[in-house]
Design an enzyme around this catalytic site. Sequence first.
Site, PDB file in Angstrom:
ATOM      1  N   CYS A 198       0.867  -1.302   0.135  1.00 29.68           N
ATOM      2  CA  CYS A 198       0.030   0.020   0.021  1.00 29.68           C
ATOM      3  C   CYS A 198       0.898   1.253   0.098  1.00 29.68           C
ATOM      4  O   CYS A 198       1.576   1.571   0.902  1.00 29.68           O
ATOM      5  CB  CYS A 198      -0.823  -0.205   1.248  1.00 29.68           C
ATOM      6  N   GLU A 210      -3.737   1.204  -6.518  1.00 31.81           N
ATOM      7  CA  GLU A 210      -2.729   0.370  -6.963  1.00 31.81           C
ATOM      8  C   GLU A 210      -2.454   0.491  -8.301  1.00 31.81           C
ATOM      9  O   GLU A 210      -3.637   0.999  -8.931  1.00 31.81           O
ATOM     10  CB  GLU A 210      -3.007  -1.315  -6.626  1.00 31.81           C
TER      11      GLU A 210
END
Length: 251
Positions: free
Chosen positions: A2, A126
């Site tokens: 992340c 992402e």
Amino acid sequence: MCGRYVMAKATSDLVAAFNADQAVGEDLAPSWNVAPTDNVRIVTERARHRPADDDAGHGGGHEDGGGDTVRRVATAKWGLVPVWAKDAKIGARMINARRETVLEKPAFRKAAVKRRALVPADGYYEWEKSGSAKIPTYLYSPAQDPLAFAGLYEFWPDPSLPEDHEHKWLVSFTIITTEASDALGHIHDRTPLIVPPDLYTDWLDPRLTETAEVQQLLDAMPEPVLTPRVVSSEVNSVRNNGPQLVLPAED
């Protein structure tokens, strides 16, 4: 991993969403492009009798009535700086901790049993590989808003500052990641470990300090159910910010 996420809610909304007793530390503006080393809001829970200097002036140890713990929305820097670190720059390499090894790694294992946090987020980004291209994708949950990433936090004393300096203690945190399920694995092989609301209390409980119990709690976290949305390449730059970053990309 992340490496970028969204946190656009007001502090008052976070206090309500996480049933916090109070908010402490610097308030922050909404961000649709939170990046490593940024200051953000996290949720912590501490025993009320802890010495005040243990919370480094961030509201720890105050006797303010009620039960034996107090839950706070606090401000911390993304990128955990272990207490033994000689330089705070190490935090830039500690933005994530792997679920599989968090109880073993020297940088994280002490915080894993003593200083767990929830990291509120509207969603995260992402980049899905497609040939030579990387497609920016925003992942969020229509059912759980805000999301709560499993996090760890730490206090680091800046050796260059005197003991009584207001910035002597740096509060920093990391986000725990786990292997992505088949539904998300095509986007990235890692995803933040998301704590469901019914496990908030257990995850934050400062009295839960046995390694085996923390491992059981990690194992109890369900796979996240998230909705992916392809967004504009504008999010690729940390200099860009604003609600337009989470809108669907134009064809």
